[in-house]
Design a protein around this motif. Structure first.
Motif, short mmCIF file in Angstrom:
data_model
loop_
_atom_site.label_atom_id
_atom_site.label_comp_id
_atom_site.label_asym_id
_atom_site.label_seq_id
_atom_site.Cartn_x
_atom_site.Cartn_y
_atom_site.Cartn_z
N UNK A 29 56.80 21.26 -26.56
CA UNK A 29 55.80 20.27 -26.96
C UNK A 29 54.81 20.91 -27.92
N UNK A 30 54.25 20.09 -28.79
CA UNK A 30 53.24 20.57 -29.72
C UNK A 30 51.87 20.61 -29.04
N UNK A 31 51.24 21.75 -29.14
CA UNK A 31 49.91 21.94 -28.55
C UNK A 31 48.93 22.21 -29.68
N UNK A 32 47.87 21.44 -29.70
CA UNK A 32 46.89 21.51 -30.78
C UNK A 32 45.88 22.63 -30.56
N UNK A 33 45.54 23.32 -31.64
CA UNK A 33 44.45 24.28 -31.61
C UNK A 33 43.71 24.25 -32.94
N UNK A 34 42.52 24.82 -32.93
CA UNK A 34 41.69 24.85 -34.13
C UNK A 34 40.89 26.14 -34.13
N UNK A 35 40.73 26.74 -35.31
CA UNK A 35 39.95 27.96 -35.45
C UNK A 35 38.80 27.71 -36.41
N UNK A 36 37.63 28.16 -36.01
CA UNK A 36 36.45 27.96 -36.85
C UNK A 36 35.56 29.20 -36.74
N UNK A 37 35.10 29.72 -37.88
CA UNK A 37 34.21 30.85 -37.89
C UNK A 37 34.95 32.18 -38.01
N UNK A 38 34.17 33.26 -38.02
CA UNK A 38 34.71 34.61 -38.13
C UNK A 38 34.02 35.52 -37.12
N UNK A 39 34.67 36.64 -36.86
CA UNK A 39 34.07 37.61 -35.95
C UNK A 39 34.91 37.81 -34.71
N UNK A 40 34.24 38.15 -33.61
CA UNK A 40 34.91 38.37 -32.34
C UNK A 40 35.59 37.08 -31.89
N UNK A 41 36.89 37.12 -31.53
CA UNK A 41 37.56 35.90 -31.06
C UNK A 41 36.93 35.37 -29.77
N UNK A 63 27.18 26.12 -34.11
CA UNK A 63 26.36 27.30 -33.83
C UNK A 63 27.20 28.45 -33.30
N UNK A 64 28.20 28.16 -32.47
CA UNK A 64 29.07 29.21 -31.95
C UNK A 64 29.87 29.85 -33.07
N UNK A 65 30.28 29.04 -34.04
CA UNK A 65 31.10 29.55 -35.14
C UNK A 65 30.31 30.46 -36.08
N UNK A 66 28.98 30.43 -36.00
CA UNK A 66 28.16 31.35 -36.79
C UNK A 66 28.19 32.75 -36.21
N UNK A 67 28.56 32.84 -34.94
CA UNK A 67 28.52 34.13 -34.24
C UNK A 67 29.91 34.67 -33.90
N UNK A 68 30.89 33.77 -33.79
CA UNK A 68 32.22 34.15 -33.32
C UNK A 68 33.32 33.46 -34.14
N UNK A 69 34.53 33.99 -33.99
CA UNK A 69 35.71 33.25 -34.44
C UNK A 69 36.13 32.38 -33.25
N UNK A 70 35.79 31.12 -33.31
CA UNK A 70 35.99 30.22 -32.18
C UNK A 70 37.38 29.61 -32.25
N UNK A 71 38.10 29.68 -31.13
CA UNK A 71 39.42 29.06 -31.01
C UNK A 71 39.32 27.93 -30.01
N UNK A 72 39.65 26.74 -30.45
CA UNK A 72 39.67 25.56 -29.58
C UNK A 72 41.10 25.19 -29.25
N UNK A 73 41.32 24.68 -28.06
CA UNK A 73 42.66 24.35 -27.57
C UNK A 73 42.62 23.04 -26.81
#
Length: 251
Positions: A9-21, A41-51
């Protein structure tokens, strides 16, 4: 939009920002869209991965949820970490997502640098929550705000997702099993348990977290005096400052 395959199955994810995952894991009945008001705001500090867990949000739908829902989705999160070749990943799981995050850290500690488990019910389903979940969900389906949130997270088939989640909560509670396949005493990833003392779903978080800390003295606890469920949203400014300091010290 980005997807990876899990169980065909296809599972959606998204990446926003840079830095510590920083992997954010959403709660039951919602999707990664629950983080919409804090992601910038989180993406200003981290590489945020959403799932989006399978069956939720923009991921492929399921006809049934796995009874061992929280362990199953920890395998999904682990698969995404491997798909993205992430190292030293920090993880925040909130509500049901906290149970997923703890399972992930218990099973694959080498992949998790720091864990924040927010606003969750402990090691076992809360009887007070399970006893009223069907009536509460049916009532909430008629509330404008709840309907808007669920539609925002999932789209037009939101009612089916809520019903599947209600069913899996009830069926899992009948097993009498812990949410975790390993003892919390085995958790060797630096971990912070967070929540709000006014949480309307998780009664007595201080006692719940305290009992977990008795099993594992290395667990840290931070409870906000005010705020609804979950703390990551109701105490969003203070929560961000708190986890930034914790993660910085851990790295």
């Amino acid at each position: 939009m980005s997807y990876f395959n899990f169980d065909n199955r296809k599972v959606y994810y998204k990446i926003k920002g840079r830095g510590t995952p920083l992997l954010l894991l959403h709660g039951n009945t919602v999707s990664s869209k629950m983080f919409s008001q804090i992601i910038r705001k989180y993406a200003k500090e981290f590489q945020v991965i959403l799932l989006d867990f399978p069956g939720h949000g923009k991921s492929d739908r399921l006809t049934e949820f796995e009874i061992d829902f929280w362990f199953y989705n920890s395998k999904v999160a682990y698969a995404l970490i491997n798909e993205l070749k992430l190292e030293n990943t920090c993880v925040i799981g909130t509500s049901g997502g906290a149970l997923v995050a703890i399972n992930l850290a218990l099973e694959h500690p080498e992949k998790v640098k720091y864990l924040i488990a927010d606003s969750f019910e402990g090691e076992y389903p809360l009887p007070s929550y399970i006893s009223s979940i069907e009536n509460d969900r049916e009532r909430d389906k008629k509330k404008i705000l709840a309907k808007l949130i669920w539609y925002f997270c999932h789209g037009t088939d939101w009612k089916k997702i809520i019903d599947l989640d209600t069913k899996v909560n009830i069926e899992f509670s009948k097993t009498g099993k812990s949410f975790f396949h390993k003892s919390i005493s085995d958790l060797n990833v630096p971990t912070l348990l967070t929540g709000s003392m006014e949480d309307e779903y998780c009664d007595y978080l201080d006692k719940i977290y305290g009992s977990l800390q008795e099993q594992n003295k290395d667990l840290k606890i931070h409870l906000f005096e005010k705020g609804s469920h979950p703390a990551i949203i109701s105490n969003k400014e203070k929560f961000l400052y708190l986890i930034m300091a914790e993660i910085k010290n851990a790295l």
